[in-house]
Design a protein around this motif. Sequence first.
Motif, PDB file in Angstrom:
ATOM      1  N   UNK A  69       0.828  -1.195   0.000  1.00  0.00           N
ATOM      2  CA  UNK A  69       0.000   0.000   0.000  1.00  0.00           C
ATOM      3  C   UNK A  69       0.866   1.250   0.000  1.00  0.00           C
ATOM      4  N   UNK A  70       0.434   2.244  -0.776  1.00  0.00           N
ATOM      5  CA  UNK A  70       1.147   3.518  -0.876  1.00  0.00           C
ATOM      6  C   UNK A  70       0.124   4.633  -0.661  1.00  0.00           C
ATOM      7  N   UNK A  71       0.356   5.484   0.322  1.00  0.00           N
ATOM      8  CA  UNK A  71      -0.598   6.524   0.695  1.00  0.00           C
ATOM      9  C   UNK A  71      -0.480   7.752  -0.207  1.00  0.00           C
ATOM     10  N   UNK A  72      -1.590   8.496  -0.291  1.00  0.00           N
ATOM     11  CA  UNK A  72      -1.662   9.788  -0.974  1.00  0.00           C
ATOM     12  C   UNK A  72      -1.167   9.717  -2.415  1.00  0.00           C
ATOM     13  N   UNK A  73      -1.692   8.755  -3.159  1.00  0.00           N
ATOM     14  CA  UNK A  73      -1.314   8.622  -4.571  1.00  0.00           C
ATOM     15  C   UNK A  73      -2.309   9.396  -5.433  1.00  0.00           C
ATOM     16  N   UNK A  74      -1.773  10.186  -6.341  1.00  0.00           N
ATOM     17  CA  UNK A  74      -2.587  11.060  -7.186  1.00  0.00           C
ATOM     18  C   UNK A  74      -3.056  10.349  -8.446  1.00  0.00           C
ATOM     19  N   UNK A  75      -2.153   9.619  -9.108  1.00  0.00           N
ATOM     20  CA  UNK A  75      -2.505   8.936 -10.358  1.00  0.00           C
ATOM     21  C   UNK A  75      -1.591   7.742 -10.561  1.00  0.00           C
ATOM     22  N   UNK A  76      -2.032   6.819 -11.414  1.00  0.00           N
ATOM     23  CA  UNK A  76      -1.208   5.671 -11.750  1.00  0.00           C
ATOM     24  C   UNK A  76      -1.527   5.217 -13.160  1.00  0.00           C
ATOM     25  N   UNK A  77      -0.536   4.588 -13.803  1.00  0.00           N
ATOM     26  CA  UNK A  77      -0.699   4.122 -15.179  1.00  0.00           C
ATOM     27  C   UNK A  77      -0.094   2.734 -15.316  1.00  0.00           C
ATOM     28  N   UNK A  78      -0.820   1.897 -16.064  1.00  0.00           N
ATOM     29  CA  UNK A  78      -0.350   0.548 -16.367  1.00  0.00           C
ATOM     30  C   UNK A  78      -0.335   0.414 -17.883  1.00  0.00           C
ATOM     31  N   UNK A  79       0.767   0.025 -18.509  1.00  0.00           N
ATOM     32  CA  UNK A  79       0.816  -0.090 -19.971  1.00  0.00           C
ATOM     33  C   UNK A  79       0.010  -1.281 -20.464  1.00  0.00           C
ATOM     34  N   UNK A  80      -0.169  -1.373 -21.785  1.00  0.00           N
ATOM     35  CA  UNK A  80      -0.910  -2.481 -22.371  1.00  0.00           C
ATOM     36  C   UNK A  80      -0.118  -3.783 -22.338  1.00  0.00           C
ATOM     37  N   UNK A  81       1.199  -3.668 -22.224  1.00  0.00           N
ATOM     38  CA  UNK A  81       2.055  -4.844 -22.158  1.00  0.00           C
ATOM     39  C   UNK A  81       3.044  -4.649 -21.003  1.00  0.00           C
ATOM     40  N   UNK A  82       3.650  -5.740 -20.558  1.00  0.00           N
ATOM     41  CA  UNK A  82       4.694  -5.779 -19.514  1.00  0.00           C
ATOM     42  C   UNK A  82       4.113  -5.623 -18.113  1.00  0.00           C
ATOM     43  N   UNK A  83       4.933  -5.905 -17.111  1.00  0.00           N
ATOM     44  CA  UNK A  83       4.503  -5.858 -15.712  1.00  0.00           C
ATOM     45  C   UNK A  83       4.921  -4.580 -15.009  1.00  0.00           C
ATOM     46  N   UNK A  84       5.545  -3.656 -15.750  1.00  0.00           N
ATOM     47  CA  UNK A  84       5.932  -2.387 -15.144  1.00  0.00           C
ATOM     48  C   UNK A  84       4.725  -1.464 -15.034  1.00  0.00           C
ATOM     49  N   UNK A  85       4.787  -0.550 -14.094  1.00  0.00           N
ATOM     50  CA  UNK A  85       3.776   0.496 -13.947  1.00  0.00           C
ATOM     51  C   UNK A  85       4.416   1.693 -13.256  1.00  0.00           C
ATOM     52  N   UNK A  86       3.651   2.772 -13.122  1.00  0.00           N
ATOM     53  CA  UNK A  86       4.187   3.971 -12.478  1.00  0.00           C
ATOM     54  C   UNK A  86       3.062   4.701 -11.770  1.00  0.00           C
ATOM     55  N   UNK A 123       6.360  16.391 -12.238  1.00  0.00           N
ATOM     56  CA  UNK A 123       5.056  17.011 -12.520  1.00  0.00           C
ATOM     57  C   UNK A 123       4.180  16.142 -13.413  1.00  0.00           C
ATOM     58  N   UNK A 124       4.766  15.455 -14.388  1.00  0.00           N
ATOM     59  CA  UNK A 124       3.991  14.634 -15.319  1.00  0.00           C
ATOM     60  C   UNK A 124       4.792  13.409 -15.711  1.00  0.00           C
ATOM     61  N   UNK A 125       4.069  12.413 -16.293  1.00  0.00           N
ATOM     62  CA  UNK A 125       4.744  11.200 -16.758  1.00  0.00           C
ATOM     63  C   UNK A 125       3.906  10.510 -17.805  1.00  0.00           C
ATOM     64  N   UNK A 126       4.525   9.611 -18.553  1.00  0.00           N
ATOM     65  CA  UNK A 126       3.808   8.796 -19.530  1.00  0.00           C
ATOM     66  C   UNK A 126       4.568   7.492 -19.719  1.00  0.00           C
ATOM     67  N   UNK A 127       3.861   6.473 -20.227  1.00  0.00           N
ATOM     68  CA  UNK A 127       4.449   5.145 -20.436  1.00  0.00           C
ATOM     69  C   UNK A 127       4.092   4.673 -21.840  1.00  0.00           C
ATOM     70  N   UNK A 128       5.039   4.059 -22.511  1.00  0.00           N
ATOM     71  CA  UNK A 128       4.735   3.493 -23.824  1.00  0.00           C
ATOM     72  C   UNK A 128       3.808   2.295 -23.653  1.00  0.00           C
TER      73      UNK A 128
END
Length: 930
Positions: A129-146, A197-202
């Motif tokens: 668990x991670x507190x106070x998370x604003x946003x998260x993204x999971x790509x269409x492939x792979x097990x990585x996320x941010x 401030x911002x991020x994106x994932x392929x």
Amino acid sequence: MKRVIFILIYLSISFFTYCQKIPLDFSVYDDWENIENQRISNDGQWICYEKNPQYGDGELFITSNDNKKVWSLERGCSAIISPNSDYVVFKIKPQTDTLRALKLEKTDDDKLPKDSLVIFSLKTEESKKYDRVKSYKVPDESSWMAFLYHKAVEVKDTSKDESKKKEKKKGEGVPETSEFVIINPNENLFFKYDSVSEYSISENGKLVNFIRVTGDSLLTSTIYSFNTESQKLDSLSGKEGISKKIETSNNGEYYTFLHTQDSVKNKIYSIYCVKLRKGEQKLIMDTITNAPFKGWSVSENGRVYFSDDDSKLYFGTAPIPKTEPKDTLLEEEKVHVDIWNWKDPLLQPQQLAELKDEKKRTYLAVYHIKEDKIVQLADTNIRQIRTVQKGNLNIALGFNDVKYQKRTSWDAQLYRDVYLINLLTGDKDLLFERNKSGIGLSPGGNYIYWYEQADSNWYSYSISQKQKFCLTKDINVNLFDEDHDYPEDPSSYGNVGWTTNDESFLIYDRYDIWKLQPEAKVKPENVTKGYGRENKISFRYQKLDDDAFFVDPDQEMILSSFNESTKQSGFYKTELKSKSVPVTLISGDYAYYGLTKAKNSVDVIWRKMSYNEYPDIWISSLNFKKPVKLTAANPQQEKYNWGTVELFKWVDANGNDTEGLLYKPENFDPTKKYPMIVYFYRLHSDELHQHYTPRPSRSVINPTFYTSNDYLVFMPNIRYKIGYPGESSVNAVVSGTLAVINKGFVDKEHIGIQGQSWGGYQVAYIVTKTDLFAAASPGAPVSNMTSAYGGIRWQSGMSRMFQYEQTQSRIGGTLWDKPFQYIENSPVFFAPKINTPMLIRHDDNDGAVPWYQGIELFVALRRLNKPSWLINYNGAPHNLTEKRANQKDWSKRMFQFFNYYLKDEKPPVWLEEGIPAVEKGENFGFDLVE
């Protein structure tokens, strides 16, 4: 003998238990739950869904496809199952009661508790668990996320005198930054960075890009690229100023961002594209480089995205924003005025309603990456661009509706000039002027297609041959909507789409699917072999792969079905090349919907409901054999009187066969006389299997709640004669009501009538023609078509003329062409004939029907000394969508009103005595008068 005694005892107990069922009341609303946001993993092994009460804290459920493993997670929501089906990531909301208590204490928003993030491993069944998370993204492939945290809350030192300190004023538009995490939950790889401030994932998950903004009075933005395969971090040299809108290409080879050095409010941006392999950073456009027009540049308001194949980068341009002058006037020295000019394309109210969006309007441009070339696609005339294949192709359609805007005040048709646009050169070829038909571009880019309402045919246009073809002239069934009863040309039944490489085009008639050769070289083929028309079954294609551009002719097609006669629905299968009729997979007296297929398996989830059965989630394979029910919402339903529904048929006053729905109490006794409420809008009979959960009303009665409380509810279908909407509603509603009365179980002295908006108008009109109803409750009714005709729909700012001439009101002409029909269809002109007590609800922020329409009706009835009430929820819109408190209040008042007039119960104080303004907000008057 013992067996008989046992059976009698059992039946007695069962009957006693059955009779002990209790009616629904207002206390049940909050705890009645809804199942939402269902997802199935790519391998089909896992399903997640939310079970949320109408008010309070819900739960997230994660279950295996055989329902043998089930995890329940309090306050979980917005779940995503990883592409490899190895973990689930979701948010946990703060407790509802905790938030409410803090808001009562006027706690600042940034100090309120925020959502947490949980990553739950489907392999180890462990979670982090991670507190106070604003946003998260999971790509269409792979097990990585941010994911990105909320900005940390600053705690001020109250021991010091803060009043003498001055906060340092930051520049306009400074982005909020916080800690950022890139993580692979399966391999316990965790990378953390600050000031992001911002991020994106392929889409393939190989590249994560993010922006770090550092400095105080002088900001520096640095772009970082994290390679998930090597876990290597690279960066561009920092740029003075602000970078934003970072986007990563699907394959991770490119990324793009906007940048500005301005510190003023209206900033001017440049756009860059970076190619990772060569480390190239390319300035694509600024005010000097590649600006499409003088005084134009990149807009921060436009969407920035790559085409699906990563060959193109799309972004928005616009005129450079003007620098706002310093305000040197006091408020009392300013003039606030609107100038209405007859030459304006749009009315001033519509311009003002669209002002915010208009100031942010952008015009699409495309950058061809390999060719290093920019093409401006949209301009101030051709403002709308429609690409195909998610932007892959080098052609698009452009639409110019500017010169037809004025007509929208009185003409419901959307007229446009249509252009074919070459994305490589920017050339625009005018194809059609004053087009009013839906028009599209085939996914292969070979044809333009449309349905011509004037002759009810589908057409194609070969782009290479520059030739038009009529595709459906040899089809001998109607392709137009046969239920259309408006004073304008009917629309089509729609289309399925195109098969691979634009080889054929698939369309619907009322029941079946047709395959058309796009140059009419072969005759149309009925894909479903006329089985739909023969059996009155409407077939519709179910697209199971959202990423597919074409319908694969070699793959099995799954079709939804709806039987017009029996109201049964289900799923069928067929093949485009098959010579057989569609094959039933599953069908029954239910409504089936929400079919979703696992990406890499044949597993599907779907919903099934009836009036008595909540739409739970089911899982099966695509053959629908051995389905498993995954959820069981609201088991408490068993202890309440519910009801039944049946298809009711009669012959109306014009001799037409007509349908409606009749709802009865669960313990219905045909020898008893029941009060009845008639509710309607237009057509209802196809909703036979609609499930109505007990919930506070946004505007209309809830049939479940009323049948549970010993009412009958009747919903008749209404079909309209052009120019006579009021008379049409009287014909259908009164004839249907009399047909139900003839069954012998209706208390004909205690029948109510209720409707909202268009239904509210009909209620108000009907009671001017009959005293059949003992009580009426019209919501947001048009009472005077002559004054409403020239009014404004304040939410959109549009004139109401088109609605009366061509759409819902169905008059078929202007006020000056058909003045008597406007008068004849206006209830307020016949107010003296109304003898039915009337509870009107019309809210003062109604953006669809001006609330003076409700006032006109009320003041007329009041002057005539007719029993009438007007309920106005301050600041509320057309329907009570914004405040649950208003919904509860209205549900109770409407129920008390009908109980008084239809059940002879005691009146509440508000109904009998009213509530004076001095007691507003203190006395709600729900107590019954003794």
